[in-house]
Design a protein around this motif. Structure first.
Motif, mmCIF file in Angstrom:
data_model
loop_
_atom_site.group_PDB
_atom_site.id
_atom_site.type_symbol
_atom_site.label_atom_id
_atom_site.label_comp_id
_atom_site.label_asym_id
_atom_site.label_seq_id
_atom_site.Cartn_x
_atom_site.Cartn_y
_atom_site.Cartn_z
ATOM 1 N N ALA A 33 -35.208 -3.850 -8.693
ATOM 2 C CA ALA A 33 -36.497 -3.262 -9.034
ATOM 3 C C ALA A 33 -37.032 -3.955 -10.284
ATOM 4 O O ALA A 33 -36.264 -4.463 -11.108
ATOM 5 C CB ALA A 33 -36.339 -1.772 -9.292
ATOM 6 N N MET A 34 -38.347 -3.928 -10.406
ATOM 7 C CA MET A 34 -39.007 -4.569 -11.537
ATOM 8 C C MET A 34 -40.044 -3.616 -12.123
ATOM 9 O O MET A 34 -40.565 -2.727 -11.426
ATOM 10 C CB MET A 34 -39.704 -5.857 -11.078
ATOM 11 C CG MET A 34 -38.803 -6.909 -10.496
ATOM 12 S SD MET A 34 -37.717 -7.682 -11.715
ATOM 13 C CE MET A 34 -38.931 -8.530 -12.755
ATOM 14 N N SER A 35 -40.357 -3.838 -13.382
ATOM 15 C CA SER A 35 -41.339 -2.987 -14.062
ATOM 16 C C SER A 35 -42.305 -3.821 -14.890
ATOM 17 O O SER A 35 -42.011 -4.970 -15.233
ATOM 18 C CB SER A 35 -40.633 -1.994 -14.990
ATOM 19 O OG SER A 35 -39.955 -1.004 -14.269
ATOM 20 N N TRP A 36 -43.415 -3.197 -15.215
ATOM 21 C CA TRP A 36 -44.333 -3.709 -16.227
ATOM 22 C C TRP A 36 -44.310 -2.723 -17.401
ATOM 23 O O TRP A 36 -44.344 -1.498 -17.207
ATOM 24 C CB TRP A 36 -45.753 -3.804 -15.688
ATOM 25 C CG TRP A 36 -45.964 -4.924 -14.722
ATOM 26 C CD1 TRP A 36 -45.968 -4.846 -13.355
ATOM 27 C CD2 TRP A 36 -46.202 -6.301 -15.039
ATOM 28 N NE1 TRP A 36 -46.187 -6.076 -12.807
ATOM 29 C CE2 TRP A 36 -46.335 -6.989 -13.818
ATOM 30 C CE3 TRP A 36 -46.329 -7.026 -16.224
ATOM 31 C CZ2 TRP A 36 -46.582 -8.377 -13.752
ATOM 32 C CZ3 TRP A 36 -46.568 -8.384 -16.159
ATOM 33 C CH2 TRP A 36 -46.700 -9.045 -14.944
ATOM 34 N N VAL A 37 -44.256 -3.275 -18.588
ATOM 35 C CA VAL A 37 -44.245 -2.496 -19.822
ATOM 36 C C VAL A 37 -45.247 -3.147 -20.759
ATOM 37 O O VAL A 37 -45.390 -4.379 -20.752
ATOM 38 C CB VAL A 37 -42.836 -2.483 -20.456
ATOM 39 C CG1 VAL A 37 -42.823 -1.666 -21.748
ATOM 40 C CG2 VAL A 37 -41.805 -1.931 -19.467
ATOM 41 N N ARG A 38 -45.948 -2.387 -21.558
ATOM 42 C CA ARG A 38 -46.943 -2.969 -22.451
ATOM 43 C C ARG A 38 -46.748 -2.480 -23.878
ATOM 44 O O ARG A 38 -46.111 -1.448 -24.116
ATOM 45 C CB ARG A 38 -48.357 -2.653 -21.969
ATOM 46 C CG ARG A 38 -48.784 -1.201 -22.122
ATOM 47 C CD ARG A 38 -50.162 -0.981 -21.498
ATOM 48 N NE ARG A 38 -50.661 0.355 -21.746
ATOM 49 C CZ ARG A 38 -51.821 0.817 -21.259
ATOM 50 N NH1 ARG A 38 -52.590 0.038 -20.487
ATOM 51 N NH2 ARG A 38 -52.206 2.041 -21.534
ATOM 52 N N GLU A 46 -44.790 0.891 -24.084
ATOM 53 C CA GLU A 46 -45.250 1.912 -23.139
ATOM 54 C C GLU A 46 -44.972 1.425 -21.725
ATOM 55 O O GLU A 46 -45.463 0.375 -21.315
ATOM 56 C CB GLU A 46 -46.746 2.175 -23.317
ATOM 57 C CG GLU A 46 -47.297 3.208 -22.336
ATOM 58 C CD GLU A 46 -48.809 3.374 -22.436
ATOM 59 O OE1 GLU A 46 -49.313 4.418 -21.992
ATOM 60 O OE2 GLU A 46 -49.483 2.448 -22.952
ATOM 61 N N TRP A 47 -44.210 2.196 -20.984
ATOM 62 C CA TRP A 47 -43.937 1.851 -19.587
ATOM 63 C C TRP A 47 -45.219 2.016 -18.772
ATOM 64 O O TRP A 47 -45.945 3.016 -18.924
ATOM 65 C CB TRP A 47 -42.842 2.752 -19.050
ATOM 66 C CG TRP A 47 -42.580 2.559 -17.596
ATOM 67 C CD1 TRP A 47 -41.851 1.576 -17.003
ATOM 68 C CD2 TRP A 47 -43.077 3.383 -16.536
ATOM 69 N NE1 TRP A 47 -41.857 1.741 -15.639
ATOM 70 C CE2 TRP A 47 -42.603 2.847 -15.319
ATOM 71 C CE3 TRP A 47 -43.878 4.526 -16.490
ATOM 72 C CZ2 TRP A 47 -42.885 3.400 -14.092
ATOM 73 C CZ3 TRP A 47 -44.162 5.086 -15.263
ATOM 74 C CH2 TRP A 47 -43.682 4.529 -14.075
ATOM 75 N N ALA A 92 -53.331 -4.841 -24.826
ATOM 76 C CA ALA A 92 -51.903 -4.856 -25.141
ATOM 77 C C ALA A 92 -51.303 -6.171 -24.681
ATOM 78 O O ALA A 92 -51.938 -6.938 -23.950
ATOM 79 C CB ALA A 92 -51.184 -3.696 -24.438
ATOM 80 N N VAL A 93 -50.079 -6.398 -25.109
ATOM 81 C CA VAL A 93 -49.263 -7.450 -24.510
ATOM 82 C C VAL A 93 -48.495 -6.810 -23.358
ATOM 83 O O VAL A 93 -47.863 -5.767 -23.539
ATOM 84 C CB VAL A 93 -48.289 -8.063 -25.533
ATOM 85 C CG1 VAL A 93 -47.417 -9.115 -24.852
ATOM 86 C CG2 VAL A 93 -49.050 -8.674 -26.696
#
Length: 124
Positions: A33-38, A46-47, A92-93
């Motif tokens: 699984a993969m996620s994006w977080v900023r 922040e997830w 955000a980044v």
């Protein structure tokens, strides 16, 4: 060597759209699984969103529901984040992150590799 390389960030006006990409290498992409977080300026991580190893399950932070869409291409080993109706608060980044364990959800979340991030700036 595991590598995650984000791209697609930039400057966009409020209400605009961007599509982020994260090119993965060095591991079996479709096992994880993969996620994006900023991270917004001056704030903590922040997830944003996550997607299961096969793309069958996607989840979003409440403020992103209906505006962001996470997806993946397991042939191209690439993760995506389509962002629509962008707001200034979305500045955000943005980082992609690899889950620390393979396969299905085990009831806890952790990441062992992160990309270098891509800057998204929403401003008029």
């Amino acid at each position: 060597e595991v590598q995650l390389v984000e791209s697609g960030g930039g400057l966009v006006q409020p209400g605009g759209s961007l599509r982020l990409s994260c090119a993965a290498s060095g591991f079996t992409f479709d096992d994880y699984a993969m996620s994006w977080v900023r991270q917004a300026p001056g704030k903590g991580l922040e997830w944003v969103s996550a997607i299961s190893w096969n793309g069958g399950i996607t989840v979003y932070a409440e403020s992103m529901k209906g505006r962001f869409t996470i997806s993946r291409d397991n042939v191209k080993n690439t993760l995506y984040l389509q962002m629509n109706s962008l707001k200034t608060d979305d500045t955000a980044v943005y980082y992609c992150a690899k889950r620390a364990y393979s396969g299905n959800w085990k009831g806890w979340e952790a990441y062992d590799y992160w990309g270098q991030g891509t800057q998204v700036t929403v401003s008029s």
